[in-house]
Design an enzyme around this catalytic site. Structure first.
Site, PDB file in Angstrom:
ATOM      1  N   ASP A  33      -5.575  -6.048  -8.293  1.00 30.14           N
ATOM      2  CA  ASP A  33      -6.890  -5.503  -8.643  1.00 30.14           C
ATOM      3  C   ASP A  33      -7.971  -6.395  -8.028  1.00 30.14           C
ATOM      4  O   ASP A  33      -7.882  -7.621  -8.058  1.00 30.14           O
ATOM      5  CB  ASP A  33      -7.048  -5.448 -10.168  1.00 30.14           C
ATOM      6  CG  ASP A  33      -8.216  -4.571 -10.587  1.00 30.14           C
ATOM      7  OD1 ASP A  33      -7.977  -3.477 -11.138  1.00 30.14           O
ATOM      8  OD2 ASP A  33      -9.387  -4.972 -10.350  1.00 30.14           O
ATOM      9  N   ILE A  34      -8.990  -5.753  -7.485  1.00 28.33           N
ATOM     10  CA  ILE A  34     -10.051  -6.481  -6.786  1.00 28.33           C
ATOM     11  C   ILE A  34     -10.925  -7.286  -7.752  1.00 28.33           C
ATOM     12  O   ILE A  34     -11.608  -8.224  -7.348  1.00 28.33           O
ATOM     13  CB  ILE A  34     -10.904  -5.477  -5.964  1.00 28.33           C
ATOM     14  CG1 ILE A  34     -11.595  -6.163  -4.808  1.00 28.33           C
ATOM     15  CG2 ILE A  34     -11.897  -4.734  -6.837  1.00 28.33           C
ATOM     16  CD1 ILE A  34     -12.161  -5.179  -3.784  1.00 28.33           C
ATOM     17  N   ASN A  94      -6.010   4.040 -18.186  1.00 29.85           N
ATOM     18  CA  ASN A  94      -7.239   4.680 -18.642  1.00 29.85           C
ATOM     19  C   ASN A  94      -7.225   6.135 -18.179  1.00 29.85           C
ATOM     20  O   ASN A  94      -6.879   6.411 -17.023  1.00 29.85           O
ATOM     21  CB  ASN A  94      -8.456   3.951 -18.071  1.00 29.85           C
ATOM     22  CG  ASN A  94      -8.573   2.533 -18.601  1.00 29.85           C
ATOM     23  OD1 ASN A  94      -8.313   2.286 -19.780  1.00 29.85           O
ATOM     24  ND2 ASN A  94      -8.947   1.602 -17.741  1.00 29.85           N
ATOM     25  N   HIS A 107      -3.458   5.373 -12.082  1.00 28.99           N
ATOM     26  CA  HIS A 107      -3.037   3.986 -11.837  1.00 28.99           C
ATOM     27  C   HIS A 107      -2.695   3.319 -13.148  1.00 28.99           C
ATOM     28  O   HIS A 107      -3.369   3.510 -14.157  1.00 28.99           O
ATOM     29  CB  HIS A 107      -4.128   3.196 -11.103  1.00 28.99           C
ATOM     30  CG  HIS A 107      -5.491   3.315 -11.699  1.00 28.99           C
ATOM     31  ND1 HIS A 107      -6.288   4.430 -11.521  1.00 28.99           N
ATOM     32  CD2 HIS A 107      -6.214   2.462 -12.479  1.00 28.99           C
ATOM     33  CE1 HIS A 107      -7.433   4.259 -12.148  1.00 28.99           C
ATOM     34  NE2 HIS A 107      -7.411   3.080 -12.757  1.00 28.99           N
TER      35      HIS A 107
END
Ligand code: AMP
Length: 121
Positions: A33-34, A94, A107
């Site tokens: 994750d960024i 989510n 995701h």
């Protein structure tokens, strides 16, 4: 909701945007994750075009569903956060507006490397 071919993860899957890849097979791509929220925070996404978990559950093939779940465990093992290789982790999805989903391509978030904390904030 129809699938948006220009969402950021679709672009990553097409190789138009780089990612820090952890694992890839016929069914999944996993990358860091960024904007990590925990010591280890990675994403596992199906290669198929699915907006969210409900879309996936209704429309994905059995092989795709199996492939995604197995992919999550493979990634957890590779990162040594699975229960057999480490101390465990949290998988989180989510879904939609109330779920806080920002990117409209299914995701799974995997959090680990430290105690993840309370279930919901
Ligand atoms: P969600 O709110 O569940 O849709 O989570 C979307 C996640 O995607 C967030 O944790 C972002 O930090 C992450 N993200 C967005 N763009 C990128 C990117 N280019 N590479 C890696 N992670 C990203």
């Amino acid at each position: 909701m129809t699938y948006d071919n220009n969402n950021i993860f679709a672009k990553i899957l097409r190789g138009e945007i780089p990612c820090e890849k952890i694992y890839e097979d016929d069914y999944v791509l996993s990358f860091y994750d960024i904007n990590p929220q925990k010591k280890i925070h990675v994403l596992v996404i199906p290669k198929g075009k699915y907006v969210d978990l409900d879309d996936f559950s209704h429309n994905a093939s059995s092989n795709e569903i199996t492939g995604l779940l197995k992919g999550i465990s493979i990634v957890a093992q590779k990162l040594r956060i699975s229960v057999d290789t480490g101390k465990g982790y949290r998988a989180l999805v989510n879904i939609g507006e109330h779920g806080g989903q920002e990117v409209p391509h299914l995701h799974f978030h995997l959090f680990g490397g430290e105690k993840v904390g309370g279930m919901v904030q």
